[in-house]
Design a protein around this motif. Structure first.
Motif, PDB file in Angstrom:
ATOM      1  N   PHE A  41      -0.097   2.991  -3.189  1.00 15.05           N
ATOM      2  CA  PHE A  41       0.404   1.684  -2.842  1.00 15.05           C
ATOM      3  C   PHE A  41      -0.672   0.927  -2.143  1.00 15.05           C
ATOM      4  CE2 PHE A  41       4.488   4.017  -2.893  1.00 15.05           C
ATOM      5  CZ  PHE A  41       4.600   3.773  -4.127  1.00 15.05           C
ATOM      6  N   ALA A  42      -0.662  -0.534  -1.947  1.00 16.45           N
ATOM      7  CA  ALA A  42      -1.431  -1.292  -1.131  1.00 16.45           C
ATOM      8  C   ALA A  42      -1.640  -1.045   0.320  1.00 16.45           C
ATOM      9  CB  ALA A  42      -1.124  -2.875  -1.530  1.00 16.45           C
ATOM     10  N   HIS A  43      -2.377  -1.047   1.078  1.00 19.02           N
ATOM     11  CA  HIS A  43      -2.565  -1.045   2.314  1.00 19.02           C
ATOM     12  C   HIS A  43      -1.234  -1.847   2.998  1.00 19.02           C
ATOM     13  CE1 HIS A  43      -5.993   1.541   3.158  1.00 19.02           C
ATOM     14  NE2 HIS A  43      -6.126   1.086   1.900  1.00 19.02           N
ATOM     15  N   GLY A  44      -0.725  -1.373   4.041  1.00 23.90           N
ATOM     16  CA  GLY A  44       0.620  -2.105   4.586  1.00 23.90           C
ATOM     17  C   GLY A  44       1.761  -2.045   4.018  1.00 23.90           C
ATOM     18  N   TYR A  45       1.702  -1.176   2.730  1.00 23.35           N
ATOM     19  CA  TYR A  45       3.111  -0.897   2.006  1.00 23.35           C
ATOM     20  C   TYR A  45       3.285   0.460   1.481  1.00 23.35           C
ATOM     21  CZ  TYR A  45       2.939  -5.874   1.506  1.00 23.35           C
ATOM     22  OH  TYR A  45       3.018  -7.355   1.822  1.00 23.35           O
ATOM     23  N   ALA A  46       3.160   1.465   2.677  1.00 20.03           N
ATOM     24  CA  ALA A  46       3.301   2.811   2.446  1.00 20.03           C
ATOM     25  C   ALA A  46       4.640   3.391   1.785  1.00 20.03           C
ATOM     26  CB  ALA A  46       3.259   3.733   3.855  1.00 20.03           C
ATOM     27  N   LEU A  47       5.640   2.558   1.754  1.00 17.14           N
ATOM     28  CA  LEU A  47       6.814   2.693   0.981  1.00 17.14           C
ATOM     29  C   LEU A  47       6.810   2.034  -0.333  1.00 17.14           C
ATOM     30  CD1 LEU A  47       9.446   2.880   3.882  1.00 17.14           C
ATOM     31  CD2 LEU A  47       8.362   4.986   2.770  1.00 17.14           C
ATOM     32  N   GLY A  48       5.974   1.563  -0.848  1.00 15.72           N
ATOM     33  CA  GLY A  48       5.975   0.589  -1.934  1.00 15.72           C
ATOM     34  C   GLY A  48       6.000  -0.840  -1.756  1.00 15.72           C
ATOM     35  N   ALA A  49       6.423  -1.537  -2.777  1.00 15.74           N
ATOM     36  CA  ALA A  49       6.727  -2.931  -2.859  1.00 15.74           C
ATOM     37  C   ALA A  49       7.878  -3.419  -1.889  1.00 15.74           C
ATOM     38  CB  ALA A  49       6.989  -3.450  -4.170  1.00 15.74           C
ATOM     39  N   ALA A  50       7.674  -4.469  -1.139  1.00 14.12           N
ATOM     40  CA  ALA A  50       8.853  -5.239  -0.202  1.00 14.12           C
ATOM     41  C   ALA A  50       9.984  -5.400  -1.123  1.00 14.12           C
ATOM     42  CB  ALA A  50       8.433  -6.075   0.299  1.00 14.12           C
TER      43      ALA A  50
END
Length: 82
Positions: A43-52
């Motif tokens: 996932f993108a940096h800052g989103y370790a759990l995936g999409a908000a």
């Protein structure tokens, strides 16, 4: 999410009997620092759990990470697969 310093802390906690799991966003970092148990998430940096706001995906990531707690063959690096 673990970086080098957090991975070192995880290793020390493991030596003291506390199991740890790191969520890793960069495979290269995970391979270099080798935390005891790591789950590589793409996932993108800052989103370790995936999409908000994607509770189902986030639950899957957390469950995959928790399953690593049963692994004793450390260090282990596993890829998150949906």
């Amino acid at each position: 999410m673990c970086n080098q310093a957090v991975s070192l802390i995880a290793a020390e906690l493991e030596r003291r009997g506390v199991a740890t799991v790191c969520l890793m966003l960069l495979r290269e970092v995970a391979q270099k620092v080798q935390p005891p148990r790591a789950l590589f998430v793409p996932f993108a940096h800052g989103y370790a759990l995936g999409a908000a706001h994607d509770a189902e995906l986030q639950r899957e990531v957390i469950m995959a990470a928790l399953r690593l707690l049963s692994r004793d063959d450390v260090p282990v690096l596993e890829d998150f697969a949906r």
